[in-house]
Design a protein around this motif. Structure first.
Motif, PDB file in Angstrom:
ATOM      1  N   VAL A  93       0.850  -1.187   0.000  1.00  0.00           N
ATOM      2  CA  VAL A  93       0.000   0.000   0.000  1.00  0.00           C
ATOM      3  C   VAL A  93       0.882   1.232   0.000  1.00  0.00           C
ATOM      4  CG1 VAL A  93      -1.815   1.278   1.202  1.00  0.00           C
ATOM      5  CG2 VAL A  93      -1.774  -1.221   1.300  1.00  0.00           C
ATOM      6  N   ARG A  94       0.589   2.174  -0.891  1.00  0.00           N
ATOM      7  CA  ARG A  94       1.376   3.396  -0.981  1.00  0.00           C
ATOM      8  C   ARG A  94       0.455   4.609  -1.007  1.00  0.00           C
ATOM      9  NH1 ARG A  94       5.954   1.619  -5.495  1.00  0.00           N
ATOM     10  NH2 ARG A  94       6.211  -0.500  -4.712  1.00  0.00           N
ATOM     11  N   PRO A  95       0.795   5.643  -0.251  1.00  0.00           N
ATOM     12  CA  PRO A  95      -0.031   6.859  -0.281  1.00  0.00           C
ATOM     13  C   PRO A  95       0.149   7.604  -1.592  1.00  0.00           C
ATOM     14  CG  PRO A  95       1.936   7.241   1.025  1.00  0.00           C
ATOM     15  CD  PRO A  95       1.945   5.772   0.669  1.00  0.00           C
ATOM     16  N   VAL A  96      -0.880   8.313  -2.009  1.00  0.00           N
ATOM     17  CA  VAL A  96      -0.779   9.206  -3.156  1.00  0.00           C
ATOM     18  C   VAL A  96      -0.584  10.607  -2.584  1.00  0.00           C
ATOM     19  CG1 VAL A  96      -1.899  10.091  -5.226  1.00  0.00           C
ATOM     20  CG2 VAL A  96      -2.319   7.731  -4.499  1.00  0.00           C
ATOM     21  N   PRO A  97       0.616  11.181  -2.704  1.00  0.00           N
ATOM     22  CA  PRO A  97       0.923  12.466  -2.063  1.00  0.00           C
ATOM     23  C   PRO A  97      -0.097  13.555  -2.389  1.00  0.00           C
ATOM     24  CG  PRO A  97       2.908  11.496  -2.973  1.00  0.00           C
ATOM     25  CD  PRO A  97       1.765  10.655  -3.465  1.00  0.00           C
ATOM     26  N   GLY A  98      -0.482  14.292  -1.356  1.00  0.00           N
ATOM     27  CA  GLY A  98      -1.386  15.426  -1.533  1.00  0.00           C
ATOM     28  C   GLY A  98      -2.834  15.041  -1.742  1.00  0.00           C
ATOM     29  N   THR A  99      -3.185  13.784  -1.456  1.00  0.00           N
ATOM     30  CA  THR A  99      -4.565  13.331  -1.663  1.00  0.00           C
ATOM     31  C   THR A  99      -5.053  12.573  -0.440  1.00  0.00           C
ATOM     32  OG1 THR A  99      -4.160  11.114  -2.542  1.00  0.00           O
ATOM     33  CG2 THR A  99      -3.918  12.966  -4.082  1.00  0.00           C
ATOM     34  N   GLN A 100      -6.326  12.257  -0.460  1.00  0.00           N
ATOM     35  CA  GLN A 100      -6.930  11.399   0.549  1.00  0.00           C
ATOM     36  C   GLN A 100      -7.115   9.999  -0.050  1.00  0.00           C
ATOM     37  OE1 GLN A 100      -7.883  12.189   3.777  1.00  0.00           O
ATOM     38  NE2 GLN A 100      -6.833  14.139   3.511  1.00  0.00           N
ATOM     39  N   MET A 101      -6.065   9.540  -0.741  1.00  0.00           N
ATOM     40  CA  MET A 101      -6.140   8.254  -1.418  1.00  0.00           C
ATOM     41  C   MET A 101      -4.866   7.455  -1.183  1.00  0.00           C
ATOM     42  SD  MET A 101      -7.830   9.291  -5.079  1.00  0.00           S
ATOM     43  CE  MET A 101      -8.420   7.611  -5.308  1.00  0.00           C
ATOM     44  N   VAL A 102      -5.005   6.133  -1.300  1.00  0.00           N
ATOM     45  CA  VAL A 102      -3.844   5.249  -1.310  1.00  0.00           C
ATOM     46  C   VAL A 102      -3.959   4.377  -2.541  1.00  0.00           C
ATOM     47  CG1 VAL A 102      -3.592   5.197   1.195  1.00  0.00           C
ATOM     48  CG2 VAL A 102      -4.997   3.455   0.059  1.00  0.00           C
ATOM     49  N   GLN A 103      -2.854   3.741  -2.893  1.00  0.00           N
ATOM     50  CA  GLN A 103      -2.873   2.803  -4.006  1.00  0.00           C
ATOM     51  C   GLN A 103      -2.478   1.426  -3.513  1.00  0.00           C
ATOM     52  OE1 GLN A 103      -0.568   4.402  -7.249  1.00  0.00           O
ATOM     53  NE2 GLN A 103      -2.280   5.635  -7.967  1.00  0.00           N
ATOM     54  N   LEU A 104      -3.307   0.461  -3.868  1.00  0.00           N
ATOM     55  CA  LEU A 104      -3.015  -0.941  -3.586  1.00  0.00           C
ATOM     56  C   LEU A 104      -2.258  -1.482  -4.793  1.00  0.00           C
ATOM     57  CD1 LEU A 104      -3.453  -3.508  -1.840  1.00  0.00           C
ATOM     58  CD2 LEU A 104      -5.567  -3.876  -3.141  1.00  0.00           C
ATOM     59  N   CYS A 105      -1.019  -1.905  -4.560  1.00  0.00           N
ATOM     60  CA  CYS A 105      -0.152  -2.353  -5.654  1.00  0.00           C
ATOM     61  C   CYS A 105       0.086  -3.854  -5.519  1.00  0.00           C
ATOM     62  CB  CYS A 105       1.182  -1.616  -5.602  1.00  0.00           C
ATOM     63  SG  CYS A 105       1.012   0.186  -5.500  1.00  0.00           S
ATOM     64  N   GLN A 106      -0.204  -4.594  -6.571  1.00  0.00           N
ATOM     65  CA  GLN A 106       0.005  -6.039  -6.591  1.00  0.00           C
ATOM     66  C   GLN A 106       1.122  -6.347  -7.585  1.00  0.00           C
ATOM     67  OE1 GLN A 106      -4.556  -6.054  -6.801  1.00  0.00           O
ATOM     68  NE2 GLN A 106      -4.028  -8.222  -6.707  1.00  0.00           N
ATOM     69  N   GLY A 107       2.278  -6.738  -7.053  1.00  0.00           N
ATOM     70  CA  GLY A 107       3.446  -6.947  -7.892  1.00  0.00           C
ATOM     71  C   GLY A 107       3.498  -8.291  -8.588  1.00  0.00           C
ATOM     72  N   HIS A 108       2.554  -9.161  -8.279  1.00  0.00           N
ATOM     73  CA  HIS A 108       2.545 -10.474  -8.900  1.00  0.00           C
ATOM     74  C   HIS A 108       1.104 -10.952  -9.031  1.00  0.00           C
ATOM     75  CE1 HIS A 108       3.611 -14.551  -9.947  1.00  0.00           C
ATOM     76  NE2 HIS A 108       2.882 -15.008  -8.954  1.00  0.00           N
ATOM     77  N   CYS A 109       0.836 -11.727 -10.077  1.00  0.00           N
ATOM     78  CA  CYS A 109      -0.491 -12.307 -10.277  1.00  0.00           C
ATOM     79  C   CYS A 109      -0.333 -13.764 -10.667  1.00  0.00           C
ATOM     80  CB  CYS A 109      -1.270 -11.548 -11.355  1.00  0.00           C
ATOM     81  SG  CYS A 109      -2.876 -12.292 -11.729  1.00  0.00           S
ATOM     82  N   PRO A 110      -0.792 -14.700  -9.847  1.00  0.00           N
ATOM     83  CA  PRO A 110      -0.642 -16.120 -10.153  1.00  0.00           C
ATOM     84  C   PRO A 110      -1.369 -16.551 -11.429  1.00  0.00           C
ATOM     85  CG  PRO A 110      -1.100 -15.814  -7.822  1.00  0.00           C
ATOM     86  CD  PRO A 110      -1.328 -14.486  -8.490  1.00  0.00           C
ATOM     87  N   VAL A 111      -2.380 -15.775 -11.851  1.00  0.00           N
ATOM     88  CA  VAL A 111      -3.148 -16.145 -13.054  1.00  0.00           C
ATOM     89  C   VAL A 111      -3.005 -15.074 -14.134  1.00  0.00           C
ATOM     90  CG1 VAL A 111      -4.793 -17.584 -11.814  1.00  0.00           C
ATOM     91  CG2 VAL A 111      -5.256 -15.139 -12.075  1.00  0.00           C
ATOM     92  N   GLN A 112      -1.862 -14.433 -14.184  1.00  0.00           N
ATOM     93  CA  GLN A 112      -1.651 -13.297 -15.085  1.00  0.00           C
ATOM     94  C   GLN A 112      -1.976 -13.615 -16.544  1.00  0.00           C
ATOM     95  OE1 GLN A 112       2.260 -11.597 -14.742  1.00  0.00           O
ATOM     96  NE2 GLN A 112       2.223 -10.695 -16.782  1.00  0.00           N
ATOM     97  N   HIS A 113      -1.478 -14.719 -17.052  1.00  0.00           N
ATOM     98  CA  HIS A 113      -1.662 -15.022 -18.471  1.00  0.00           C
ATOM     99  C   HIS A 113      -3.107 -15.423 -18.781  1.00  0.00           C
ATOM    100  CE1 HIS A 113       2.508 -14.442 -19.274  1.00  0.00           C
ATOM    101  NE2 HIS A 113       2.882 -15.402 -18.449  1.00  0.00           N
ATOM    102  N   VAL A 114      -3.763 -16.058 -17.828  1.00  0.00           N
ATOM    103  CA  VAL A 114      -5.163 -16.408 -18.027  1.00  0.00           C
ATOM    104  C   VAL A 114      -6.021 -15.142 -17.996  1.00  0.00           C
ATOM    105  CG1 VAL A 114      -7.102 -17.773 -17.169  1.00  0.00           C
ATOM    106  CG2 VAL A 114      -4.773 -18.668 -16.977  1.00  0.00           C
ATOM    107  N   ALA A 115      -5.710 -14.234 -17.063  1.00  0.00           N
ATOM    108  CA  ALA A 115      -6.467 -12.986 -16.959  1.00  0.00           C
ATOM    109  C   ALA A 115      -6.250 -12.094 -18.176  1.00  0.00           C
ATOM    110  CB  ALA A 115      -6.081 -12.245 -15.687  1.00  0.00           C
ATOM    111  N   ALA A 116      -5.100 -12.217 -18.835  1.00  0.00           N
ATOM    112  CA  ALA A 116      -4.847 -11.416 -20.036  1.00  0.00           C
ATOM    113  C   ALA A 116      -5.854 -11.761 -21.130  1.00  0.00           C
ATOM    114  CB  ALA A 116      -3.423 -11.655 -20.536  1.00  0.00           C
TER     115      ALA A 116
END
Length: 258
Positions: free
Chosen positions: A157-180
């Motif tokens: 989880v990373r904050p978005v500077p100057g906002t009331q928001m965060v970003q959920l970052c997923q660096g890996h996807c076990p089903v990446q090629h199927v989801a493509a």
């Protein structure tokens, strides 16, 4: 005994474990600089450069030009994981999953694919719901990230500077090629995130769509007056948000991908 002149020398004991730790941080925190990696792992600049060079040579990390060093405007060299590093699935398993999905679509139609995606995510959603015990919005997102990481999605989880928001970052996807090929899987996941967090969330990029990380914008407080669409991503390659939750392949629909 014949010696291959192109063969790499065997790594000293402990080298592979350190190299793996470097790669894990690039996957979870990328784009990340060599200096940041050195600080996190308590390694010298020379050691970090050696491991990065090794990972680049094996096609596991790549340079992502982003930001500035502050030194006369030179762009900072930051690293992200490549598809080879993000995909632990064997090629045979991925192909089998694609064939199963194609069979399901052929005989059940697009509705069957949608139903499968919803049912598949619902099983994970129930487990995540039990893990989200915090009342603070940011803390709940952090708990979701931890639950996703336990399931192999390497989330942060990373904050978005100057906002009331965060970003959920997923660096890996076990089903990446199927989801493509079947973005209904990503659509069902983002709908589950919205239900779990009790707010509208916006998917900015996906690994399946070709980005180096899946990025989701999540409001955690009253908006300060700037529409979420106007905020640049803090952990993803900038993309133009689409009206849907997943950037579908151009010119192809679920029905056209049989």
């Amino acid at each position: 005994m014949t010696v291959d002149p192109d063969a790499r020398p065997a790594a000293p004991a402990g080298e592979h474990s350190t190299r793996d730790r470097v790669l894990e941080l690039v996957v979870s925190d990328g784009p990340v600089s060599a200096a940041d990696l050195g600080l996190r792992l308590d390694l010298t600049s020379a050691a970090i450069r050696r491991h990065i060079a090794s990972l680049e040579a094996d096609g596991l990390v790549a340079v992502h030009e982003s930001g500035h060093t502050g030194q006369r405007g030179r762009p900072a060299r930051r690293y992200v994981a490549t598809g080879s590093a993000q995909d632990p699935l064997a090629a045979g398993y991925t192909q089998f999953a694609l064939e199963v999905m194609a069979h399901l679509e052929k005989f059940g139609g697009p509705a069957a694919v949608e139903d499968f995606a919803t049912t598949n995510v619902a099983a994970r959603e129930a487990g995540y719901a039990a893990a989200l015990t915090a009342t603070d919005p940011t803390a709940r997102v952090q708990q979701l990230a931890e639950a996703l990481t336990d399931d192999g999605f390497v989330a942060s989880v990373r904050p978005v500077p100057g906002t009331q928001m965060v970003q959920l970052c997923q660096g890996h996807c076990p089903v990446q090629h199927v989801a493509a090929r079947y973005p209904q899987l990503c659509d069902a996941e983002i709908a589950a995130f919205s239900r779990l967090l009790g707010t509208h969330v916006q998917r900015l990029s996906t690994l399946a769509g070709g980005a180096h990380v899946c990025t989701t914008n999540i409001p955690v407080g009253p908006p300060p007056g700037v529409p979420p669409d106007d905020r640049g991503p803090a952990c993803a390659t900038p993309v133009t948000p689409t009206t849907g939750t997943h950037p579908r392949p151009s010119g192809r629909t679920a029905e056209g991908m049989r």
